[in-house]
Design an enzyme around this catalytic site. Structure first.
Site, short mmCIF file in Angstrom:
data_model
loop_
_atom_site.label_atom_id
_atom_site.label_comp_id
_atom_site.label_asym_id
_atom_site.label_seq_id
_atom_site.Cartn_x
_atom_site.Cartn_y
_atom_site.Cartn_z
N SER A 44 0.80 -1.16 0.13
CA SER A 44 0.08 -0.07 0.04
C SER A 44 0.93 1.18 -0.15
CB SER A 44 -0.99 -0.01 1.37
OG SER A 44 -1.40 1.02 1.56
N TYR A 54 -2.03 -0.90 10.21
CA TYR A 54 -2.05 -1.27 8.89
C TYR A 54 -0.89 -0.76 8.16
CZ TYR A 54 -3.96 -1.34 4.25
OH TYR A 54 -3.84 -1.55 2.80
#
Length: 282
Positions: free
Chosen positions: A174, A187
């Site tokens: 990401s 995350y």
């Protein structure tokens, strides 16, 4: 002018694609050229979002597909149907990739069904918004790392027992691995771990001629978004990107398809960045 989405919210991770409005764009934009003809791919989180787009994209290029998913049965059924409509075989296997035992069982089912394994796409992930760092619980921290990091390790470990020279592993990370995110600290940390995992594993497997690369999407319109954020945030998702909109799963999946194919034969340990124009240090 930035593009916005309708306000919406889902109360379950990792979310359901069929409940989104509008539904994400997952169909490949171009005809296939047999880049993955007769290959077999496992895609974790393949029921929806980026995973579904990867499944359909690889099927269009000639691959048979096994999707692993948690419990989103309706979405998984649709993805299997979409793969079959591309003229390829597909199976779906439900379970938690945070369990090493499940990962082993899933890979053995794939081998029993297809007899080979050429491509592994580690893609399944979860995220939980927390306003204050001190509010991140031990349970949440362990759960996020178990899905987003342990799951990648477990599935890779099991898949490598069957992958041969010429195989490819593609990990979804990401943009948060590079920019961070104040509401997604755990995350983002897992996504950074996957960048290091990708680079390290590529070095470990280069002599075996198995390539390992990654894709680091920016703000993409997937079920994870309404399942994570409040409706107001969802409506603005992607507006801060240079392109001023959220990306669609089929704008990311083409990166996975490329990295899995022989077109990327001189690439390993690399990360592609379909993120709407944000420049990051890769």
């Amino acid at each position: 002018m930035s593009e916005t989405m309708p306000e919406q919210r889902q109360d379950q991770q990792p979310g359901h694609e069929h409940a989104m409005h509008p539904e994400p764009d997952f169909m490949p934009r171009f005809a296939g050229t047999s880049r993955l003809k007769d290959k077999v791919a496992i895609i974790s989180g393949g029921d929806s979002g980026i995973g579904r787009a990867v499944a359909v994209g690889m099927a269009r290029e000639g691959a048979d597909i096994a999707i692993l998913y948690l419990n989103e049965h309706k979405d998984a059924e649709k993805t299997v149907k979409l793969v079959e409509e591309e003229g390829r075989r597909a199976i779906s296997i439900a379970g938690d990739i945070g369990s090493e035992a499940f990962c082993g069982e899933a890979v053995e089912k794939v081998m029993a069904e297809f007899g080979r394994l050429d491509i592994l796409v580690n893609n399944a992930a979860e995220q939980h918004v927390v306003e204050e760092p001190l509010e991140i619980s031990q349970e949440q921290l362990e759960r996020t790392f178990r899905t987003n990091v342990f799951g990648y390790f477990f599935l890779t470990k099991m898949a490598l027992r069957h992958m041969k020279e010429g195989a490819a592993i593609v990990n979804t990370t990401s943009i948060t691995a590079y920019k961070g995110n104040k509401m997604l600290i755990d995350y983002a940390s897992t996504r950074g771990a996957i960048v290091a995992f990708t680079r390290s594993l590529s070095q470990a497997l280069v002599d075996k001629k198995i390539r390992v690369n990654a894709v680091a999407p920016g703000p993409i319109w997937t079920p994870l978004i309404p399942a994570s954020f409040d409706p107001e945030h969802v409506a603005k998702h992607g507006a801060s990107a240079p392109m001023q909109r959220a990306g669609q799963p089929n704008e990311v999946a083409s990166c996975h398809v490329f990295l899995a194919s022989e077109e990327a034969s001189y690439m390993t340990g690399q990360v592609l960045h379909p993120n709407g124009g944000t420049v990051v240090n890769s």
